[in-house]
Design a protein around this motif. Sequence first.
Motif, PDB file in Angstrom:
ATOM      1  N   LYS A  46       0.573  -1.204   0.227  1.00 27.12           N
ATOM      2  CA  LYS A  46       0.329  -0.278   0.168  1.00 27.12           C
ATOM      3  C   LYS A  46       1.060   1.136   0.303  1.00 27.12           C
ATOM      4  O   LYS A  46       0.814   2.108  -0.728  1.00 27.12           O
ATOM      5  CB  LYS A  46      -0.819   0.189   1.291  1.00 27.12           C
ATOM      6  CG  LYS A  46      -2.082  -0.840   1.088  1.00 27.12           C
ATOM      7  CD  LYS A  46      -3.305  -0.539   2.018  1.00 27.12           C
ATOM      8  CE  LYS A  46      -3.855  -1.877   2.348  1.00 27.12           C
ATOM      9  NZ  LYS A  46      -5.073  -0.491   1.286  1.00 27.12           N
ATOM     10  N   LYS A  52       2.545   1.700  -3.633  1.00 24.97           N
ATOM     11  CA  LYS A  52       1.447   2.223  -4.765  1.00 24.97           C
ATOM     12  C   LYS A  52       0.851   3.938  -3.871  1.00 24.97           C
ATOM     13  O   LYS A  52       1.037   5.077  -5.308  1.00 24.97           O
ATOM     14  CB  LYS A  52       0.731   1.436  -4.978  1.00 24.97           C
ATOM     15  CG  LYS A  52      -1.070   1.756  -5.255  1.00 24.97           C
ATOM     16  CD  LYS A  52      -2.374   0.970  -5.176  1.00 24.97           C
ATOM     17  CE  LYS A  52      -3.291   1.178  -5.958  1.00 24.97           C
ATOM     18  NZ  LYS A  52      -4.998   0.090  -5.678  1.00 24.97           N
ATOM     19  N   ALA A  53       0.861   3.938  -3.013  1.00 27.03           N
ATOM     20  CA  ALA A  53       0.161   5.346  -2.699  1.00 27.03           C
ATOM     21  C   ALA A  53       2.031   6.287  -3.092  1.00 27.03           C
ATOM     22  O   ALA A  53       1.632   7.037  -3.613  1.00 27.03           O
ATOM     23  CB  ALA A  53       0.651   5.765  -1.192  1.00 27.03           C
ATOM     24  N   LEU A 103       3.686   5.869  -5.537  1.00 24.47           N
ATOM     25  CA  LEU A 103       3.796   5.881  -7.291  1.00 24.47           C
ATOM     26  C   LEU A 103       2.112   6.679  -7.376  1.00 24.47           C
ATOM     27  O   LEU A 103       2.332   7.423  -8.834  1.00 24.47           O
ATOM     28  CB  LEU A 103       4.026   4.303  -7.546  1.00 24.47           C
ATOM     29  CG  LEU A 103       5.057   3.549  -7.788  1.00 24.47           C
ATOM     30  CD1 LEU A 103       4.375   2.284  -7.222  1.00 24.47           C
ATOM     31  CD2 LEU A 103       5.672   4.320  -8.528  1.00 24.47           C
ATOM     32  N   GLU A 104       1.725   6.624  -6.927  1.00 21.22           N
ATOM     33  CA  GLU A 104       0.441   7.537  -6.627  1.00 21.22           C
ATOM     34  C   GLU A 104      -0.422   9.028  -7.062  1.00 21.22           C
ATOM     35  O   GLU A 104      -0.514   9.282  -6.727  1.00 21.22           O
ATOM     36  CB  GLU A 104      -0.984   6.424  -6.508  1.00 21.22           C
ATOM     37  CG  GLU A 104      -0.843   5.604  -8.224  1.00 21.22           C
ATOM     38  CD  GLU A 104      -2.040   4.462  -7.110  1.00 21.22           C
ATOM     39  OE1 GLU A 104      -3.370   4.541  -6.017  1.00 21.22           O
ATOM     40  OE2 GLU A 104      -2.132   3.697  -7.476  1.00 21.22           O
ATOM     41  N   GLY A 105       1.231   9.218  -6.018  1.00 19.08           N
ATOM     42  CA  GLY A 105       1.364  10.548  -5.300  1.00 19.08           C
ATOM     43  C   GLY A 105       0.506  10.737  -4.101  1.00 19.08           C
ATOM     44  O   GLY A 105      -0.131  12.030  -3.828  1.00 19.08           O
ATOM     45  N   ARG A 106      -0.449   9.705  -3.368  1.00 17.61           N
ATOM     46  CA  ARG A 106      -1.278  10.009  -2.044  1.00 17.61           C
ATOM     47  C   ARG A 106      -0.273   9.933  -0.870  1.00 17.61           C
ATOM     48  O   ARG A 106      -0.556   9.460  -0.260  1.00 17.61           O
ATOM     49  CB  ARG A 106      -2.352   9.044  -2.303  1.00 17.61           C
ATOM     50  CG  ARG A 106      -3.138   8.935  -3.790  1.00 17.61           C
ATOM     51  CD  ARG A 106      -3.717   7.814  -4.003  1.00 17.61           C
ATOM     52  NE  ARG A 106      -4.726   7.833  -5.098  1.00 17.61           N
ATOM     53  CZ  ARG A 106      -6.007   8.225  -5.165  1.00 17.61           C
ATOM     54  NH1 ARG A 106      -6.419   8.536  -4.144  1.00 17.61           N
ATOM     55  NH2 ARG A 106      -6.488   8.713  -6.024  1.00 17.61           N
ATOM     56  N   GLU A 138      -8.916   5.296   0.516  1.00 15.31           N
ATOM     57  CA  GLU A 138      -8.444   5.674  -1.603  1.00 15.31           C
ATOM     58  C   GLU A 138      -7.565   5.348  -1.458  1.00 15.31           C
ATOM     59  O   GLU A 138      -6.768   6.209  -1.920  1.00 15.31           O
ATOM     60  CB  GLU A 138      -9.127   7.070  -1.125  1.00 15.31           C
ATOM     61  CG  GLU A 138     -10.472   7.579  -1.601  1.00 15.31           C
ATOM     62  CD  GLU A 138     -10.364   8.549  -1.894  1.00 15.31           C
ATOM     63  OE1 GLU A 138      -9.687   9.891  -2.442  1.00 15.31           O
ATOM     64  OE2 GLU A 138     -11.831   9.056  -1.239  1.00 15.31           O
ATOM     65  N   GLU A 139      -6.470   4.480  -1.045  1.00 14.56           N
ATOM     66  CA  GLU A 139      -4.943   4.244  -0.756  1.00 14.56           C
ATOM     67  C   GLU A 139      -3.819   5.503  -0.258  1.00 14.56           C
ATOM     68  O   GLU A 139      -2.850   5.685  -1.400  1.00 14.56           O
ATOM     69  CB  GLU A 139      -4.861   4.001  -1.750  1.00 14.56           C
ATOM     70  CG  GLU A 139      -5.781   1.916  -2.702  1.00 14.56           C
ATOM     71  CD  GLU A 139      -5.017   1.446  -1.921  1.00 14.56           C
ATOM     72  OE1 GLU A 139      -3.598   0.968  -1.272  1.00 14.56           O
ATOM     73  OE2 GLU A 139      -6.407   0.626  -1.125  1.00 14.56           O
TER      74      GLU A 139
END
Length: 121
Positions: A42, A45-46, A48-51, A108-109
Amino acid sequence: MVDEKVGLEVKWVDELRSRGAVKGKEVEMAGEPLSEAEASRKARKAVLEGRVIYTRHALVEMGKDGLRESDIERALRGGVSPAEWENGDWRYRFSAMRVWAVASFREEEVVVVVTAWRARQ
């Protein structure tokens, strides 16, 4: 400048709250605590997605140790320790290259960096 960054990060937290993703310290994700493998997945992924968002405290502590977001993102992609319950949240310690970050997860990750530091030799 740290003050500008703090304002920006608080704005992101406010935006996520308005969408229901963050509701203060009372929110926890279903299925927590996560395994180390799931927390690592997680967090990666966060990143990589800018979260990734930072608390005011995290930004202050980062400034004290001269840490940048890239240092924290490297830590979030590094190793992770088992979850610990603290202040109403499951928190995970991530580390890479003597940089530590404590973070929690939101819907929402989204990963919220609570604090960070550079380990002393």
